[in-house]
Design a protein around this motif. Structure first.
Motif: not given
Length: 312
Positions: A91-97, A154-156, A306-309
């Protein structure tokens, strides 16, 4: 030919395990996840009559160790024991391997545990309601700590911010210990803690617990209300421990490993270690854990959008 390989996989599964198993923990030694893994590994070694060796492959909030498992042979000899951050990462990274759904097979949800909303002993807030009121009177002036960006705490907390319409500043730390040091010292004003990391400070009255994040009250803290019962019925966040193997691991091995984990979770030593986190043991089936993981992943993806994280 397809039938031959299917048969080969079945025969291999019947022989499993006939050599040591590596249980990969994607976090440092001596941490909470490591302690759970070692207690579980000891019991599984006895049950399998084979060594189950814990290896710590820390880094990038669990990504380095998970990548190692994703790229390992799907033969049941390299196993990942991880936490909620595995569902948060996409959800927070577009670069997961790796792809958390395509490159892993779920084995067992070991246990779930609540996070505790904690504040320093000298905080003017003595209840959850007072904390929210304080935050609304001071938008953007109250900082909350986390054990790291992209972590469950953090996300909680971001989910809580969204649910209560407050404005807090995120202060990420490299682990719960330094975050708690600054929380006690008042450099930050709140934090979602797990019981193991915060219990000593709570007993010493250096921290106050205002609420728990789970859907029901924690057996370890029965007098502490849930955020859900305090007026936010859709709010529920659990920390968890779960086991995955590389995708394409034979289903027979996955099933056997799941059954052996469920058996190990009945051991007093393992139960005692998990209760130190205020955790409730589960020992799910692979399908149950897969369904749970998808729900978790979707929840954090929805929040992040939603929060653009995004962290990279």
């Amino acid at each position: 030919m397809a039938c031959f390989f299917a048969l080969l996989g079945t025969v291999h599964a019947k022989d499993w395990p006939n050599k040591p198993i590596k249980l990969i923990v994607p976090f440092p030694a001596a941490g909470g996840t490591d302690a759970v893994a070692r207690a579980l590994a000891n019991k599984l070694s006895q049950q399998f009559n084979q060594s189950v060796i814990v290896e710590n492959k820390a880094g990038a909030n669990g990504v380095i160790g998970a990548e190692m498992v994703a790229n390992s042979a799907p033969d049941g000899y390299t196993v990942l024991l991880t936490i909620a951050s595995h569902a948060i990462a996409p959800a927070v990274s577009k670069k997961l391997p790796y792809d958390t759904e395509k490159d892993f097979a779920a084995v067992s949800l070991i246990a779930k545990y609540p996070y505790l909303l904690t504040v320093p002993a000298n905080s003017p807030a003595n209840t959850f309601k007072e904390f929210i009121e304080q935050a609304k009177k001071n938008p953007g002036k109250i900082a909350y700590a986390s054990s790291g960006s992209g972590s469950g705490p953090h996300l909680g907390m971001e989910l809580l911010i969204d649910a209560t319409d407050i404005n807090l500043i995120h202060a990420p730390y490299k682990g719960a210990a330094p975050a708690n040091n600054d929380l006690v010292g008042g450099q930050v004003q709140a934090m979602l803690n797990n019981l193991m990391a915060g219990s000593g400070l709570i007993r010493a009255k250096k921290l106050k617990v205002l609420a728990v994040t789970s859907s029901t009250r924690s057996p370890a803290l029965p007098d502490v209300p849930t955020i859900k019962e305090l007026g936010y019925p859709k709010y529920e966040v659990d920390g968890w421990y779960g086991v995955f193997v590389p995708a394409k691991t034979p289903p027979e091995i996955i099933k056997q490993l799941s059954l052996e984990i469920a058996k190990a979770l009945k051991d007093p030593e393992v139960l005692n270690r998990l209760s130190g986190d205020g955790a409730i043991t589960i020992g799910s089936t692979p399908q149950e854990f897969n369904d749970f993981f998808i729900r978790e992943k979707n929840q954090w993806a929805k929040l992040a959008k939603k929060i653009q994280l995004e962290m990279d």
